[in-house]
Scaffold this active site. Structure first.
Site, PDB file in Angstrom:
ATOM      1  N   PRO A   1       1.188  -1.345   0.165  1.00 21.37           N
ATOM      2  CA  PRO A   1       0.279  -0.121  -0.455  1.00 21.37           C
ATOM      3  C   PRO A   1       1.005   1.141   0.357  1.00 21.37           C
ATOM      4  O   PRO A   1       1.741   1.093   0.961  1.00 21.37           O
ATOM      5  CB  PRO A   1      -0.706  -0.205   1.264  1.00 21.37           C
ATOM      6  CG  PRO A   1       0.307  -1.204   2.238  1.00 21.37           C
ATOM      7  CD  PRO A   1       1.129  -1.739   1.589  1.00 21.37           C
TER       8      PRO A   1
ATOM      9  N   ASP B   1      -1.961   2.880   2.623  1.00 26.00           N
ATOM     10  CA  ASP B   1      -1.880   2.816   3.702  1.00 26.00           C
ATOM     11  C   ASP B   1      -1.748   4.566   4.442  1.00 26.00           C
ATOM     12  O   ASP B   1      -1.744   5.478   3.902  1.00 26.00           O
ATOM     13  CB  ASP B   1       0.253   3.022   3.651  1.00 26.00           C
ATOM     14  CG  ASP B   1       0.828   2.095   4.868  1.00 26.00           C
ATOM     15  OD1 ASP B   1       0.446   1.730   5.875  1.00 26.00           O
ATOM     16  OD2 ASP B   1       2.431   2.387   4.383  1.00 26.00           O
TER      17      ASP B   1
ATOM     18  N   TRP C   1       4.359  -0.231   9.923  1.00 23.45           N
ATOM     19  CA  TRP C   1       4.895  -1.553   9.529  1.00 23.45           C
ATOM     20  C   TRP C   1       4.690  -2.747   9.463  1.00 23.45           C
ATOM     21  O   TRP C   1       3.711  -3.607   8.765  1.00 23.45           O
ATOM     22  CB  TRP C   1       6.265  -1.959   9.013  1.00 23.45           C
ATOM     23  CG  TRP C   1       7.037  -0.922   7.796  1.00 23.45           C
ATOM     24  CD1 TRP C   1       7.066  -1.728   6.580  1.00 23.45           C
ATOM     25  CD2 TRP C   1       7.859   0.081   7.416  1.00 23.45           C
ATOM     26  NE1 TRP C   1       7.417  -0.967   5.851  1.00 23.45           N
ATOM     27  CE2 TRP C   1       8.411  -0.085   6.456  1.00 23.45           C
ATOM     28  CE3 TRP C   1       8.488   1.131   8.793  1.00 23.45           C
ATOM     29  CZ2 TRP C   1       9.152   0.904   5.955  1.00 23.45           C
ATOM     30  CZ3 TRP C   1       9.287   1.773   8.102  1.00 23.45           C
ATOM     31  CH2 TRP C   1       9.746   2.113   6.531  1.00 23.45           C
TER      32      TRP C   1
ATOM     33  N   GLN D   1      12.652  -2.055   0.047  1.00 22.83           N
ATOM     34  CA  GLN D   1      11.097  -2.098   1.362  1.00 22.83           C
ATOM     35  C   GLN D   1      12.305  -3.782   2.265  1.00 22.83           C
ATOM     36  O   GLN D   1      11.142  -4.457   1.785  1.00 22.83           O
ATOM     37  CB  GLN D   1      10.189  -2.405   0.125  1.00 22.83           C
ATOM     38  CG  GLN D   1       9.301  -1.800  -0.061  1.00 22.83           C
ATOM     39  CD  GLN D   1       8.803  -0.765   1.159  1.00 22.83           C
ATOM     40  OE1 GLN D   1       8.092  -1.274   2.571  1.00 22.83           O
ATOM     41  NE2 GLN D   1       8.758   0.425   0.683  1.00 22.83           N
TER      42      GLN D   1
ATOM     43  N   TRP E   1       8.469  -3.847   4.204  1.00 20.88           N
ATOM     44  CA  TRP E   1       7.322  -4.795   3.595  1.00 20.88           C
ATOM     45  C   TRP E   1       7.231  -5.728   3.370  1.00 20.88           C
ATOM     46  O   TRP E   1       6.724  -6.971   3.785  1.00 20.88           O
ATOM     47  CB  TRP E   1       6.972  -3.825   2.816  1.00 20.88           C
ATOM     48  CG  TRP E   1       5.276  -4.391   2.294  1.00 20.88           C
ATOM     49  CD1 TRP E   1       4.140  -4.836   3.323  1.00 20.88           C
ATOM     50  CD2 TRP E   1       4.598  -5.335   1.096  1.00 20.88           C
ATOM     51  NE1 TRP E   1       3.494  -5.414   2.640  1.00 20.88           N
ATOM     52  CE2 TRP E   1       3.467  -5.598   1.515  1.00 20.88           C
ATOM     53  CE3 TRP E   1       5.318  -5.170  -0.087  1.00 20.88           C
ATOM     54  CZ2 TRP E   1       1.997  -5.982   1.023  1.00 20.88           C
ATOM     55  CZ3 TRP E   1       4.300  -5.616  -0.976  1.00 20.88           C
ATOM     56  CH2 TRP E   1       3.040  -6.185  -0.468  1.00 20.88           C
TER      57      TRP E   1
ATOM     58  N   LYS F   1      21.429  10.267  -8.772  1.00 21.72           N
ATOM     59  CA  LYS F   1      19.673   9.863  -8.208  1.00 21.72           C
ATOM     60  C   LYS F   1      18.952  10.851  -7.727  1.00 21.72           C
ATOM     61  O   LYS F   1      19.660  12.149  -8.169  1.00 21.72           O
ATOM     62  CB  LYS F   1      19.810   9.189  -6.070  1.00 21.72           C
ATOM     63  CG  LYS F   1      19.975   8.069  -5.609  1.00 21.72           C
ATOM     64  CD  LYS F   1      20.365   8.118  -4.105  1.00 21.72           C
ATOM     65  CE  LYS F   1      18.765   7.903  -3.824  1.00 21.72           C
ATOM     66  NZ  LYS F   1      19.155   7.117  -1.652  1.00 21.72           N
TER      67      LYS F   1
ATOM     68  N   LYS G   1      14.617  16.472  -5.146  1.00 25.53           N
ATOM     69  CA  LYS G   1      14.548  17.239  -5.160  1.00 25.53           C
ATOM     70  C   LYS G   1      15.428  18.300  -5.313  1.00 25.53           C
ATOM     71  O   LYS G   1      15.666  19.294  -5.974  1.00 25.53           O
ATOM     72  CB  LYS G   1      14.118  18.060  -3.747  1.00 25.53           C
ATOM     73  CG  LYS G   1      12.477  17.333  -3.653  1.00 25.53           C
ATOM     74  CD  LYS G   1      11.344  18.320  -2.862  1.00 25.53           C
ATOM     75  CE  LYS G   1      10.082  17.829  -2.747  1.00 25.53           C
ATOM     76  NZ  LYS G   1       9.856  17.427  -1.465  1.00 25.53           N
TER      77      LYS G   1
END
Ligand SMILES: [Zn+2]
Ligand SMILES: [Zn+2]
Length: 1292
Positions: A319, A358, A811, A848, A852, A885, A888
């Site tokens: 999610p 989530d 989590w 993750q 997750w 990478k 911003k």
């Protein structure tokens, strides 16, 4: 966006351009325009009108468009090249538009070639401008560009160098040069509008350059081209009086595509008409039937899912949180989830794809804290938990619309209408049930530990959260502290020397630890003595002499004076005391710090004596408990020093220097420096974490540590190395899961504790809670603060049972989704055995692994001792076009919408699938997606357009293909062999969760289908008679296109759907409504013919090398040559070569093919001349020989007078053809052709008259001035002035 143009035209042109275009946004500067990722580096050469005014104008314009660098004035060409090279270095230029005319004018040829090569090797010229018919014009490779053939070949060469497109300028001559190029070649005509003007070649160049620049900016859509055209048209109209001369009229863009050139707007945009899918309930029909699947009917019964026994395929949606707009990395994971699900659907599975959101956790809280300007937990409490949580609840769906739109646009089919939402009571109730299961089994417990703690968030972090925030090279103070030993024998004051990087923990010191087995030295330094490990004497800076040595065990028990007396500075003192088998802290008034033994004392750094503060580190706490040490906590949970210390009230990191200074002033600091190490920071708020001893709730995952490892062995990881690597490593080092968070917005931990006797109760359902509290909590918002109000009298004392304040790690929410998404076990108890547990497939990015992926795995192992998922694709990171990478800070984040608007979902998906294998990082930029669009999707579309155009003309329908039809023509047998092998390979790759290689193989097939099969079959479709051969071609191409549409449907759902609807659904009423409901293709292995594939691949290779050899020798394709010599690598290939000889000769326009003996003289000499790696085109003995991977293709470069005549005949026929076309004659019209020119022309017209007549459908070739011609043209052909004309026979 500004379109910048480059113009090498004369000064007058520039002046006019500037006047008019600066207002319009198209800028005439000369001569090289390099475009950075964002800006433009303009370099202007003003050759003819070097006035200050113009220079100033150019400056102004370049400043206007935000150029990074501007250089104008009387520049030589080499200066321009240098400036651009400099711009590339300094500004990271990524796109370049090159106008070669300038290059030709440069005085220093060597410099110019070198510069151009260095520019081109450091970046790809995305667009280049070729200006034909200027005396000195050359292309980028230094070849002359005079005739129309030169232009075409220059374009080919420039494309071969990597240019994405080449703009052909239209100025400088009367005839429309590019008309000539349309004949069977690959040009898109922008405009043929003729705008009379006095001096427009500069304008023309500018226009062309503007388009080139636009292309480089990724604007090659008709809309962008139209805009550029509008600018120029308006500019010309505004500035030039209608008059004589030649205007810009014909511009072509060369591309590698065959046939008609399709563009994004024509193809991809209509394909993405999202109304199809919902209108036909296609997605719903691709989902399983509802009866057995839960309370919410997910779909109606569709044609596909009426198969009741279809196997279930379960995909778990990891999610996302919708409190921010989706980024490109979200698109990445979503399309990978989609491709496998679509594939499984087509393979006959019922695929469950329930969406999810989530909604809990610190990131949400942080956003709201920022919005409300709250700086601490206390301020949140003052603001009100109810209001605060309400704000959190509202924020988590703030961008849900963006997510839904993005999800639709990228073609991710997931059920967004009935998602699971982690904040819903049903979801939370399943979480309570899970915690109760763990509680009953003794797997949920509270413990005081030295816990990683964020003083800003005032909350613990789990080890997987800590793992997210390590930073290397973090500076910390490195201090050596002197603890004065009490009652040491002798007169000299004696100190234990200890080392720490966290001075703020020193007030909490209650012991010093030594290694009992190590040797320690007592050394004399100046007027005192220091004690430290012998092995670490090197840390001493001053001169010293060793007085004596002792074993660590001899130091144990020795007392020392505390640096800060806790009682004096107002810190409470506790001590670990063991009573009745339980160790606990009890208050006390005094303590006696002393040396203890410990097994963790390092002899690698420090002094071999470790400062122990049980209130902080976990090891310290354990040692304190074991040895009955005192416990002093001089710091609060916000990281502020309490008590009356001189540095009280400071944040710990700010207290560090003051503590050091204070100790120094008291003579207790031996040395201080800076220590750089890897240190954890809060992954949410970037605050350095503190290790802080406090009570937390844990899930005892270590109880099943071996099972975690074993069960992981059953999971298929893609890439495989994650299993034993990153994930396996994590599991082998498993520690208990720190579950509780002292926060507000999360699943409340359902434990109630008596405020009297401290007895606890874990509640596993709402019904149980209602019973206990004697009220109906069915409608209660289970979040804080409401759930905190539920209390009841303790059954064992007169106290009250109240909920503990903590909420659960978010989590935990995502890890429980396999159960909670179905509100198990309160509803859907059958998921245990109906195939919904475990998942067949999950996919997220590598970050993750400890998130997750772990939480799913841990809970599934604890609850079911089973897998949570069978297959997992673990994706690498997305980097920008230059491999950095995205952040911003760098401003290199790509918005999915921009890419979708410009190139469409299929191109975006295809790029993401094929750029690199799932586990690898992938570079991402607009340009890379654009390349994919062009190379794969538009190429396929052009084949499809070709097919549909001719199928319509010939009224072909699939029903005309006879039952049991088999291919007969060699080309048909070949491509169908390739096709069926492709089916096997792609099916296999997707079955193995490898869309990358599936897509790459599809792209290879599309390339040979377009550039070999269709190109070589074209005449079979053109011919007028509808014979078996033509039907064979239709049947073959039809089969290729329909099969490819199905094969690629999981990867490119939109284009494939469009093709399927037009090619299959139109003709077959019983076909499924959508390609996504159709069955995945199955290979007809009988058609896979190895030898024919080998032979044709050889022909393709030899032809490609032959073209390179011709091109290098400057031999026009239209010029027939006498011989080609081919060296293959194996005997089998030599055999194949004789089979494909006719194809190669036709491709290369050569009369004879000779197989070179492997050790023949020609090959040996060519090899000597080739470069080290053996790949080159070399000139040897009158041959131009291409060398590549052990192959040689050498074309005889000698042109005999007969061959020259033949070439000239072809040129003449070709030009007459173009005149026919310009005159708009029908293809079948018979004509009379006229010519006038030198004797040589007449001779060739006579000798090759039959050939020319046949090619041009001419009944007669008349050597006369063609007064009544419908169309005539005078042109330079091979240096001769020739007039040609045509007239239709029926018009005579
Ligand atoms: Zn934090
Ligand atoms: Zn009680």
């Amino acid at each position: 966006m500004t379109i910048a143009g480059s113009d090498s035209g004369g000064g007058a042109g520039i002046q006019a351009d500037l006047k008019t275009f600066s207002a319009l946004g198209v800028f005439g500067t000369s001569t090289l325009t390099a475009i950075t990722a964002q800006n433009t580096v303009g370099v202007s050469a003003v050759h003819e009108v070097p006035t200050d005014i113009i220079a100033a104008q150019i400056d102004a314009v370049m400043t206007d468009i935000g150029a990074d660098a501007v250089k104008t004035g009387m520049l030589s060409s080499s200066e321009i090249v240098e400036t651009v090279a400099e711009a590339i270095r300094r500004h990271g230029v990524v796109n370049l538009v090159v106008d070669p005319v300038m290059v030709a004018k440069s005085g220093d040829r060597l410099l110019r070639e070198e510069a151009i090569h260095s520019i081109c090797s450091s970046l790809i010229p995305l667009a280049a401008v070729v200006t034909p018919n200027i005396p000195e014009a050359e292309d980028l490779t230094g070849r002359p560009v005079q005739s129309d053939d030169d232009v075409r070949e220059a374009a080919i060469r420039i494309v071969a160098m990597g240019a994405r497109s080449v703009v052909i300028k239209g100025g400088h001559r009367d005839g429309p040069p590019t008309d000539v190029l349309y004949d069977g070649h690959e040009f898109l005509e922008f405009t043929t509008e003729r705008i009379p003007s006095t001096n427009t070649h500069g304008t023309g160049c500018t226009f062309a350059s503007a388009i080139a620049a636009g292309l480089a900016h990724g604007l090659d859509t008709p809309a962008a081209v139209a805009r550029a055209k509008d600018y120029v048209t308006a500019a010309i109209r505004a500035s030039y009086p209608i008059g004589h001369g030649h205007g810009p009229r014909v511009f072509g863009v060369f591309s590698q595509c065959d046939h008609q050139f399709a563009t994004y707007d024509e193809v991809i945009q209509p394909c993405q008409d999202l109304t199809w899918f919902p209108a036909g309930s296609v997605f719903r029909n691709s989902m399983p039937r509802s009866s057995s699947i839960g309370r919410n009917a997910m779909c109606s019964v569709g044609p596909w899912t009426t198969v009741p026994d279809a196997p279930l395929f379960m995909m778990y949606e990891g999610p996302p949180t919708a409190n921010g707009s989706p980024g490109i990395h979200h698109v990445l994971a979503r399309v990978f989830k989609d491709v496998i699900s679509r594939y499984r659907t087509m393979k006959g599975c019922r695929v469950i794809r329930k969406g999810g959101w989530d909604t809990h956790g610190l990131p949400v809280e942080l956003e709201i804290e920022k919005e409300l300007g709250l700086a601490s937990k206390r301020e949140i409490e003052e603001y009100g938990i109810a209001e605060f949580n309400q704000r959190c609840r509202e924020s988590v769906f703030r961008y849900v619309k963006d997510w839904e739109v993005m999800t639709d646009r990228i073609g991710y089919w997931v059920d967004m209408h009935d998602p699971y939402v982690t904040l819903e009571n049903d979801y939370i109730e399943t979480g309570w049930w899970i915690l109760k299961q763990l509680w009953d089994r003794g797997l949920l417990y509270q413990d005081r530990r030295g816990t990683p703690h964020c003083p800003r968030c005032v909350s613990s972090l789990s080890s997987h959260e800590v793992a997210l925030g390590y930073r290397e090279n973090t500076p910390d103070p490195s201090v050596f502290i002197k603890f004065e030993a009490a009652a040491w024998p002798g007169d000299a004051p004696t100190y234990f020397l200890a080392w720490t990087t966290t001075p703020w923990t020193l007030p909490g010191n209650t012991a010093l630890a030594v290694d009992p087995d190590a040797e320690y030295s007592v050394v004399s330094v100046a007027d005192h003595q220091l004690i430290l490990a012998t092995a670490l004497l090197k840390v001493l800076h001053d001169e010293y002499s060793v007085v004596e040595t002792r074993l660590g065990s001899e130091l144990v028990g020795h007392s020392y004076r505390p640096l800060y007396d806790a009682a004096e500075f107002g810190s409470g003192i506790q001590q670990f005391v063991r009573r009745d088998g339980v160790t606990q802290l009890e208050d006390t008034d005094s303590y006696s710090p002393h040396v203890v033994a410990a097994d963790f004392v390092s002899m690698d750094d420090g002094s071999g004596i470790v400062h122990i503060a049980p209130a902080f580190g976990d090891e310290d706490l354990a040692l304190g408990r074991e040895r009955g040490l005192a416990f002093i906590q001089p710091v609060d949970l916000q990281g502020i020093v309490t008590g009356s210390y001189p540095f009280a009230g400071k944040f710990v990191k700010d207290a560090d220097p003051e503590i050091a200074a204070d100790l120094d002033s008291r003579g207790l600091l031996y040395h201080q420096g800076v220590y750089r190490h890897t240190y954890p920071f809060c992954w949410r708020c970037d605050t350095p974490l503190l290790y802080y001893a406090k009570d937390s709730w844990y899930i005892r995952t270590t109880a099943v540590k071996d099972r975690l490892v074993d069960i992981n062995g059953e999971i298929h990881w893609y890439p495989e190395h994650i299993r034993e690597g990153r994930f396996g490593e994590w599991l082998r080092n498993n520690v208990d899961w720190s579950l509780s968070r002292e926060r507000f917005w999360g699943t409340p931990i359902p434990i109630w504790r008596c405020d009297g006797c401290q007895s606890t109760r874990c509640v596993g359902s709402l019904a149980e809670l209602s019973d206990l509290a004697s009220i109906d909590v069915g409608d209660l918002d289970l979040h804080r603060p409401y759930v905190d109000d539920i209390a009841w009298p303790c059954s064992q004392c007169s106290g009250v049972m109240r909920r503990i304040p903590e909420v659960a790690d978010a989590w935990f929410d995502s890890g429980m989704m396999p159960y909670a998404q179905w509100h198990y076990p309160f509803e859907n108890p059958e998921i245990d055995n109906d195939g919904r547990l475990p998942a067949d497939y999950i996919c997220e990015a590598v970050d993750q692994t400890r998130g997750w992926f772990y939480s799913l795995h841990a809970l599934s192992t604890l609850l079911n001792d089973d897998l949570a998922y069978r297959n997992v694709i673990c994706l690498g990171l997305i980097l920008d076009g230059r491999g950095r990478k995205m952040s911003k800070r760098l401003g290199n984040i790509v918005q999915p919408d921009t890419i979708l608007d410009t190139h469409g979902a299929d191109a975006l998906r295809w790029y993401l699938f094929t750029a690199s294998h799932p586990g690898e990082p992938r570079r991402f930029s607009d340009r890379l997606v654009q390349q994919t669009l062009r190379q794969v999707l538009l190429t396929l579309w052009n084949v499809y357009s070709f097919f549909t155009n001719y199928a319509n003309i010939d009224e072909f329908e699939p029903s005309q293909i006879p039952e049991g039809w088999r291919p007969e023509a060699e080309l048909d047998r070949w491509i169908l062999a390739e096709l069926n092998q492709l089916v096997q390979v792609v099916d296999d790759h997707l079955d193995n969760y490898n869309p990358t290689d599936a897509g790459r193989r599809l792209a290879e097939f599309i390339d040979v289908l377009s550039n070999w099969y269709v190109r070589r079959s074209r005449r079979r479709f053109w011919k007028s008679e509808n014979d078996a051969d033509k039907l064979g071609a239709y049947a073959t191409l039809y089969r290729c296109l329909t099969t490819v549409a199905r094969l690629m449907a999981p990867l490119a759902p939109f284009v494939s759907e469009q093709m399927y609807r037009n090619l299959e659904l139109r003709y077959e009423t019983h076909a499924p409504d959508s390609v996504h409901l159709s069955a995945y293709p199955v290979a007809d292995t009988a058609l896979i013919d190895g030898p024919i594939m080998e032979a044709t691949r050889l022909a393709i290779r030899v032809s490609s090398m032959g073209r390179a050899a011709r091109s290098k020798a400057g031999l026009k394709v239209r010029q027939p040559l006498a011989e080609v010599v081919v060296k293959t690598r194996t005997d089998a290939e030599a055999e194949y070569l004789s089979q494909v000889r006719p194809q190669i000769l036709e491709e290369l326009n050569i009369k004879e093919l000779r197989a070179a003996d492997g050790y023949g003289d020609l090959y040996v000499r060519a090899q000597e001349l080739a470069t080290d790696d053996g790949d080159a085109v070399v000139s040897v003995d009158g041959y131009s020989a291409a060398m590549e991977s052990g192959y040689m293709v050498a074309v005889d470069a000698r042109i005999t007078p007969e061959l020259a005549d033949e070439g000239l005949a072809r040129e003449l026929a070709h030009r007459i053809q173009n005149l026919r076309k310009n005159a708009r004659f029908e293809i079948t019209d018979r004509i009379i052709a006229y010519y006038d020119g030198p004797d040589e022309i007449a001779r060739v017209m006579t000798v090759h008259g039959d050939y020319i007549k046949q090619e041009t459908l001419s009944d007669d070739l008349l050597a006369t001035v063609a007064e009544d011609a419908a169309k005539s043209e005078t042109a330079q052909i091979e240096g001769m002035e020739v007039t040609l004309g045509v007239r239709r026979l029926t018009d005579v």
